[in-house]
Write a protein that holds these residues in place. Structure first.
Motif, PDB file in Angstrom:
ATOM      1  N   ILE A 751       4.795  -1.748   9.192  1.00 20.38           N
ATOM      2  CA  ILE A 751       4.639  -1.154   7.844  1.00 20.38           C
ATOM      3  C   ILE A 751       3.714  -2.021   6.989  1.00 20.38           C
ATOM      4  O   ILE A 751       2.822  -1.513   6.300  1.00 20.38           O
ATOM      5  CB  ILE A 751       6.012  -0.991   7.179  1.00 20.38           C
ATOM      6  CG1 ILE A 751       6.867   0.019   7.962  1.00 20.38           C
ATOM      7  CG2 ILE A 751       5.855  -0.536   5.737  1.00 20.38           C
ATOM      8  CD1 ILE A 751       8.294   0.130   7.456  1.00 20.38           C
ATOM      9  N   CYS A 752       3.912  -3.320   7.029  1.00 12.77           N
ATOM     10  CA  CYS A 752       3.068  -4.240   6.228  1.00 12.77           C
ATOM     11  C   CYS A 752       1.622  -4.221   6.710  1.00 12.77           C
ATOM     12  O   CYS A 752       0.684  -4.316   5.899  1.00 12.77           O
ATOM     13  CB  CYS A 752       3.628  -5.653   6.313  1.00 12.77           C
ATOM     14  SG  CYS A 752       5.226  -5.857   5.491  1.00 12.77           S
ATOM     15  N   SER A 753       1.413  -4.097   8.012  1.00  7.98           N
ATOM     16  CA  SER A 753       0.050  -4.058   8.553  1.00  7.98           C
ATOM     17  C   SER A 753      -0.686  -2.813   8.075  1.00  7.98           C
ATOM     18  O   SER A 753      -1.868  -2.860   7.692  1.00  7.98           O
ATOM     19  CB  SER A 753       0.085  -4.108  10.085  1.00  7.98           C
ATOM     20  OG  SER A 753       0.681  -5.306  10.541  1.00  7.98           O
ATOM     21  N   VAL A 754       0.018  -1.684   8.125  1.00  6.67           N
ATOM     22  CA  VAL A 754      -0.600  -0.435   7.631  1.00  6.67           C
ATOM     23  C   VAL A 754      -0.920  -0.565   6.151  1.00  6.67           C
ATOM     24  O   VAL A 754      -1.991  -0.132   5.676  1.00  6.67           O
ATOM     25  CB  VAL A 754       0.336   0.753   7.904  1.00  6.67           C
ATOM     26  CG1 VAL A 754      -0.206   2.014   7.232  1.00  6.67           C
ATOM     27  CG2 VAL A 754       0.504   0.979   9.399  1.00  6.67           C
ATOM     28  N   TRP A 755      -0.008  -1.172   5.424  1.00  7.11           N
ATOM     29  CA  TRP A 755      -0.234  -1.377   3.969  1.00  7.11           C
ATOM     30  C   TRP A 755      -1.496  -2.197   3.722  1.00  7.11           C
ATOM     31  O   TRP A 755      -2.356  -1.831   2.923  1.00  7.11           O
ATOM     32  CB  TRP A 755       1.001  -2.073   3.396  1.00  7.11           C
ATOM     33  CG  TRP A 755       0.976  -2.262   1.902  1.00  7.11           C
ATOM     34  CD1 TRP A 755       0.066  -1.790   1.021  1.00  7.11           C
ATOM     35  CD2 TRP A 755       1.927  -2.987   1.126  1.00  7.11           C
ATOM     36  NE1 TRP A 755       0.380  -2.150  -0.255  1.00  7.11           N
ATOM     37  CE2 TRP A 755       1.519  -2.888  -0.231  1.00  7.11           C
ATOM     38  CE3 TRP A 755       3.096  -3.679   1.452  1.00  7.11           C
ATOM     39  CZ2 TRP A 755       2.244  -3.504  -1.258  1.00  7.11           C
ATOM     40  CZ3 TRP A 755       3.822  -4.265   0.424  1.00  7.11           C
ATOM     41  CH2 TRP A 755       3.393  -4.189  -0.917  1.00  7.11           C
ATOM     42  N   LEU A 756      -1.603  -3.320   4.447  1.00  7.26           N
ATOM     43  CA  LEU A 756      -2.773  -4.185   4.250  1.00  7.26           C
ATOM     44  C   LEU A 756      -4.057  -3.514   4.720  1.00  7.26           C
ATOM     45  O   LEU A 756      -5.142  -3.821   4.227  1.00  7.26           O
ATOM     46  CB  LEU A 756      -2.572  -5.500   4.999  1.00  7.26           C
ATOM     47  CG  LEU A 756      -1.450  -6.407   4.483  1.00  7.26           C
ATOM     48  CD1 LEU A 756      -1.306  -7.632   5.374  1.00  7.26           C
ATOM     49  CD2 LEU A 756      -1.733  -6.830   3.043  1.00  7.26           C
ATOM     50  N   ALA A 757      -3.933  -2.583   5.631  1.00  5.57           N
ATOM     51  CA  ALA A 757      -5.128  -1.935   6.168  1.00  5.57           C
ATOM     52  C   ALA A 757      -5.653  -0.840   5.251  1.00  5.57           C
ATOM     53  O   ALA A 757      -6.864  -0.711   5.040  1.00  5.57           O
ATOM     54  CB  ALA A 757      -4.816  -1.371   7.558  1.00  5.57           C
ATOM     55  N   ILE A 758      -4.751  -0.042   4.718  1.00  3.22           N
ATOM     56  CA  ILE A 758      -5.222   1.124   3.945  1.00  3.22           C
ATOM     57  C   ILE A 758      -5.402   0.814   2.458  1.00  3.22           C
ATOM     58  O   ILE A 758      -6.343   1.300   1.825  1.00  3.22           O
ATOM     59  CB  ILE A 758      -4.276   2.325   4.124  1.00  3.22           C
ATOM     60  CG1 ILE A 758      -2.872   2.001   3.616  1.00  3.22           C
ATOM     61  CG2 ILE A 758      -4.223   2.750   5.598  1.00  3.22           C
ATOM     62  CD1 ILE A 758      -1.928   3.197   3.636  1.00  3.22           C
TER      63      ILE A 758
END
Length: 890
Positions: A751-758
């Motif tokens: 979830i955090c990775s997707v957040w940092l990506a988008i």
């Protein structure tokens, strides 16, 4: 006509029996009736009493008015000769117009560079402010001097080359009715008549600029002083353009009208009672109005009417209101009065402002005035009647019925007269007359020389204009451009109007019934926009009532700073109420239509009349709140480290081994990291702290909560595995706890990775949340992802709490399930309270709420799970043995 009758009775005409063309209505019959029966015969003088003649090679005529004749209205119920009277009223100030024409002719004749060897003469007729007398004077111009035979040119010697007319517009049109048929050039001074497409106006040249410039100047004057609530009075039909065209433009600029009234017009009818009644009603309207500024659009004699209104107010003991007004007068208005008004007060015009055609001082004019003497000016038919009225004396052969205590000597000095009776300085009307004469002279000068033929006569040589057609001068008049003797430029535009500007004069009166015009501004229509209108406010003398300060003229008091206008129902738009600016808005000027918000980096002050720069703020280490959080964080961090040290030192004891020792280590390390994570929230936000702040917090707490979930799961499974034949034995072990922690942490990491990506968090400044502060903060980027992180962590916490609550009564060593239940109860309570509190706070206090939640939840987990065990390890070591553990399990 009787050929055998005596010479003075050969030709007799009775005007009352003639049916005149409708064009002339009753104008010429009035003239004939005025003389009862005019006996016109060849060689007899014309009936105009006041004339001024000076011979010359070329004659310039003038039809001017000095005396006003009052007569009874013609009702056609009886013979007109019985209805007319011979009441004369003299305006002493207008004699200067006659002198100005004579001075201009003298000036031209003495200048050899204009008309060399050709002399100019003049013939001035009195129009008596009467249409009928103006018609008669116009017919007189078409006859030989002394012979009233219109259109009979037995000798062109006396036919004028041009006619100067004024000062009223309507009589200029009466003059044009006759003279335009002969295409005779006519130059009018005074008021500018209404323009129309009538062919008569094609032969008129106006010594007056386009009135649109004057109207714009009045508007600029009103806007400059912010006089938005004014009164308007006008006198006659010539004001129709002003009322119909100019006043709507004033309204579009935000000016309202307290009243728009017509004030009495001086009429040939001597019905003074009706005029004074009308004047009294107008006075009441003016004096009861709250408007301090009144615009006067009138004629040359309008001030004389205003003096009558002031006198009415004086008799009613309410004159102070008249004196309290600032009068703004158009250029047509000049100071005139009847002789019986010499003792009347003129202080009511003190502080008035008036427009006047731009003029300059002419060298020698005052000396020319000082040389006037009725004993020597035999051809001047105006001077004696003027002298008698001005000096209140009489000549033995006076034609007027004057009751004076002394006889006139002719040696009286004009300069001793007060300004209210006669001015020694040239007025703008007289200056226009001078320029009109100069324009005709220069037009004659530039005419082709073939039109001038030299003819010798007895007594010398002179130029004579032979076979000259009057219309030929028009082209040269329209295209003329020259500088007069004072250096003033004179030219006409394509419409025949003078190209010039206006002076703005301030009237200052004195106790001796005199006054002075002070030039305080100017209007130059031909100048660049930023230089067209200038006013010197410091040089203005205001009416005494205003204590020498600029008066205000408004429907109500100005709305102060911090307030805005709100319309009052049923009142003009200049009348309004005031309301306080709403929260967050200001008004930094008076009478603002609406309040407005400050820029984002500023906020309204307490008075709501200005903006104050906002203070840049963030949760810093130096402020009390930051110091408190730092102290608590370090304290709990130290305690957690101490607990970790205790557990590591006593790692072989049963209480540490019980319920998975590695999970306890992982949980304590997670709590340490979460406490260190707090320092990402304190201090000025930067790019890296903003990226790590929420993601690190989410990951660390997810590991901690997943460790608790694993602990709870092991407790439940361990109890189920103790039952005989249970298949749960194979699930109890280190692999299960590790799998739970790794799986839950992986999901949160994704979830955090997707957040940092988008949409990663970034440093930002919040200018709107706090009224007086600019909050430096970390923008979450995607609030959806932020709530997903919190939601997943909350999901783990609820699952852990539910399992722990269900297993709280299961037999367990050291009451592990109960401690987990208490810890998750604290954890869930803290974070459930966090959500509404976080959303309801603003600025740096949102960060403070989150830090407090981290501290509270970390302290709750640490206290509820590890303090009971530390208590046994440190204070009750006898309980920390295998035998006790087995006994507790049994």
């Amino acid at each position: 006509m009787d050929v055998e009758a005596p010479l003075d009775k050969k030709f007799i005409i009775h005007g009352g029996a003639i049916v005149w063309p409708s064009k002339f209505k009753q104008l010429l019959p009035q003239v004939i009736s005025k003389r009862r029966s005019i006996h016109c015969s060849i060689g007899h003088p014309v009936p105009i009493l006041h004339q001024y003649y000076q011979s010359g090679d070329l004659i310039i005529a003038g039809i001017m008015s000095q005396l006003f004749i009052f007569s009874n209205a013609i009702t056609f119920e009886k013979h007109p000769s019985l209805e007319l009277s011979d009441d004369h009223m003299l305006m002493t100030q207008l004699y200067q117009h006659i002198v100005a024409l004579a001075f201009a002719i003298k000036d031209i004749n003495e200048n050899p560079q204009i008309l060399s060897n050709v002399s100019l003469g003049f013939h001035i007729y009195n129009g008596y402010f009467s249409a009928s007398w103006t018609f008669l004077a116009s017919f007189e111009l078409l006859s030989r001097r002394g012979r009233f035979i219109p259109n009979y040119k037995c000798d062109v010697e006396n036919i004028p080359v041009a006619v100067i007319g004024g000062p009223n517009y309507e009589f200029c049109f009466h003059m044009a009715t006759v003279l335009s048929m002969y295409k005779m050039p006519q130059l009018t001074y005074g008021s500018a008549p209404i323009r129309n497409d009538n062919i008569q106006t094609e032969f008129l040249h106006w010594m007056f600029p386009d009135e649109a410039h004057q109207y714009n100047g009045i508007l600029q004057l009103l806007l400059h002083f912010r006089w938005m609530w004014i009164g308007v009075i006008f006198q006659d039909d010539n004001s129709a353009i002003f009322v119909q065209n100019a006043l709507p433009a004033f309204a579009q600029s935000g000016i309202c009208f307290a009243f728009i009234e017509r004030f009495p017009k001086l009429s040939v009818s001597n019905d003074f009672d009706a005029m004074m009644e009308e004047g009294f009603q107008t006075s009441i309207i003016i004096m009861t109005s709250s408007a301090n500024v009144v615009v006067v659009h009138g004629e040359v004699h309008s001030i004389m009417i205003l003096r009558m209104l002031s006198q009415v107010a004086e008799m009613e003991d309410i004159s102070m209101t008249m004196k309290a007004k600032v009068w703004i007068m158009t250029a047509q208005v000049d100071f005139t009065s009847f002789s019986f008004q010499r003792s009347w007060d003129i202080h009511f015009i003190h502080g008035a402002l008036s427009f006047a055609i731009h003029s300059k001082d002419l060298l020698g004019f005052q000396e020319f005035l000082q040389m006037r003497n009725p004993n020597f000016e035999k051809e001047d038919g105006f001077i004696k009647v003027f002298w008698e009225k001005a000096f209140n004396c009489s000549f033995p052969d006076s034609s007027l019925d004057i009751e004076a205590e002394r006889f006139c000597t002719g040696e009286e000095k004009l300069e001793t007269l007060p300004g209210s009776l006669f001015e020694m300085n040239m007025t703008s009307h007289s200056y226009s007359i001078y320029n009109a004469i100069s324009a005709v002279a220069h037009a004659l000068h530039v005419m082709p020389s073939s039109k001038l033929k030299y003819r010798a006569r007895a007594g010398g040589s002179r130029w004579n204009l032979l076979n000259q057609q009057p219309w030929q001068i028009h082209h040269f008049l329209r295209s003329i451009s020259f500088n007069n003797s004072a250096g003033g430029e004179v030219s006409f535009d394509q419409n025949g109007e003078l190209v010039t500007g206006f002076d703005i004069n301030n009237w200052v009166t004195f106790p001796n019934k005199t006054f002075h015009r002070v030039k305080v501004g100017k209007l130059i229509p031909q100048a660049p926009p930023e230089k067209r209108f200038t006013i010197h406010e410091d040089g203005i003398t205001w009416p005494s009532r205003f204590n020498h300060t600029k008066p205000l003229s408004q429907c109500n008091e100005n709305c102060c700073l911090g307030y805005s206008k709100i319309k009052t129902e049923g009142m003009p738009f200049c009348c309004y109420d005031c309301r306080l600016c709403p929260e967050g808005k200001i008004s930094n000027q008076k009478d603002m239509d609406d309040c407005f918000q400050c820029p984002g980096d500023q906020y309204p002050n307490s008075n709501k009349d200005g903006c104050v720069p906002k203070v840049i703020t963030f949760l810093s280490y130096g402020e009390p709140l930051g110091i408190t959080f730092t102290t608590f964080s370090l304290s709990i961090l130290f305690i957690t480290s101490l607990v970790l040290g205790i557990f590591m030192k006593h790692k072989e004891t049963p209480i540490v081994k019980a319920n998975n020792r590695n999970l306890s280590y992982t949980l304590l390390i997670s709590l340490l990291l979460s406490l260190l994570c707090i320092f990402l929230f304190i201090g000025q936000p930067g790019k890296l702290p903003c990226l790590l702040r929420q993601t690190a917090f989410g990951m660390i707490f997810s590991v901690a909560v997943s460790c608790i979930l694993a602990k709870t799961t092991i407790v439940v499974l361990a109890f189920m595995a103790t039952k005989p034949g249970s298949k749960m034995r194979k699930w109890v072990g280190k692999q299960l706890s590790s799998s739970i922690v790794i799986c839950c942490s992986f999901i949160q990491a994704m979830i955090c990775s997707v957040w940092l990506a988008i949409s990663p968090p970034f440093p930002d400044s919040d200018m709107h949340s706090m009224t007086k502060e600019i909050v430096l903060e970390c923008n979450e980027g995607s609030t959806v992802m932020f709530h997903c992180v919190l939601g997943f962590m909350g999901f783990l916490a609820i699952v852990s709490f539910t399992l722990a609550f269900l297993a709280r009564k299961l037999p367990d060593s050291f009451n592990e399930a109960k401690f987990i239940t208490f810890s998750m109860l604290v954890f869930c309570s803290v974070w459930l309270t966090f959500v509404p509190t976080y959303l309801s706070t603003k600025g740096k206090y949102m960060v403070a709420v989150e830090i407090f939640s981290i501290l509270a939840s970390s302290a709750g987990l640490l206290g509820c799970i590890f303090f009971p065990k530390c208590y046994i390890i440190l204070l009750k070591p006898e309980l920390n043995n295998r035998q006790n553990l087995i006994t507790r399990n049994n």
